[in-house]
Write an enzyme that holds these catalytic residues in place. Sequence first.
Site, PDB file in Angstrom:
ATOM      1  N   LYS A 138       8.780 134.337  90.264  1.00 43.67           N
ATOM      2  CA  LYS A 138       9.793 133.868  89.313  1.00 43.67           C
ATOM      3  C   LYS A 138      10.236 132.448  89.647  1.00 43.67           C
ATOM      4  O   LYS A 138      10.300 131.584  88.765  1.00 43.67           O
ATOM      5  CB  LYS A 138      11.004 134.803  89.297  1.00 43.67           C
ATOM      6  CG  LYS A 138      12.049 134.405  88.255  1.00 43.67           C
ATOM      7  CD  LYS A 138      13.240 135.353  88.256  1.00 43.67           C
ATOM      8  CE  LYS A 138      14.148 135.102  89.433  1.00 43.67           C
ATOM      9  NZ  LYS A 138      15.406 135.877  89.358  1.00 43.67           N
ATOM     10  N   ASP A 156      13.673 136.979  84.498  1.00 40.94           N
ATOM     11  CA  ASP A 156      14.833 137.406  85.268  1.00 40.94           C
ATOM     12  C   ASP A 156      15.363 138.713  84.683  1.00 40.94           C
ATOM     13  O   ASP A 156      14.705 139.335  83.847  1.00 40.94           O
ATOM     14  CB  ASP A 156      15.909 136.316  85.274  1.00 40.94           C
ATOM     15  CG  ASP A 156      16.588 136.161  83.913  1.00 40.94           C
ATOM     16  OD1 ASP A 156      16.058 136.683  82.906  1.00 40.94           O
ATOM     17  OD2 ASP A 156      17.653 135.535  83.853  1.00 40.94           O
TER      18      ASP A 156
END
Length: 246
Positions: A138, A156
Amino acid sequence: MTEKVIKSLKVCKDTKIIYGVDEIAEIFRRFSIQRPTPKSDLNYTNVFTLLVAVVLSAQTTDASVNKVTKKLFCLADRPEKMIILGKEGIAHHIRAIGLWRAKAHNVYALCCRLIDQYGGQVPDSREELMTLPGVGRKTANVILNIAFGQPTMAVDTHIFRLGNRLGFASGKTPGEVEEKLVKIIPDCYLQYAHHWLILHGRYICKARKVECVQCIIADLCKATIKTNAVPAPLVEVKGNGAPVFF
């Protein structure tokens, strides 16, 4: 639908997706009008400080990170300067955020790696970024997108929730949701797509209370918890704040 959008439409073979390609394109067209050029809420001055800020933001709000990095980045905006501060010096400046000990260790270690392996420069590939301490997929995707302009999808909690709730990118893991989103979102919208989804999840399609009356895609949304089918006015929102219609 513009010729540019038509050319970038993608055919998805996943039979579980309940939206047509034209509906997906329209959803992101509206997002692009509402927020033409969204930006990160994190404060940074260069690629290195962006990387540090993103690493520090794990399980911490962007606002909290900005408070501790204001002075930190004045003292150390390059890996060489950060190493001079040392682990204890870094820790001193970030004590107000969660997991500060582990984060101080990771920031120091990634600075060492940047200097030893990359001449002090932040690499521009996911594989290399993910070799840095404290950097997962991420974080790597955020850096690639914001710093290097690559059309990546950093999943997220907001994006993971939206992908599953709205039904256009269902998955049991962030990786599965990321893979599906990249496949179905038209190329011309991918650059800002993760920003749009994060902001939509933060202000409209929230975890505990959905604000369907203020949703610009209410007529297209197929979430089972939807409470309204009339889209909110499609007007531009300045900055990353919540849209105000009523």
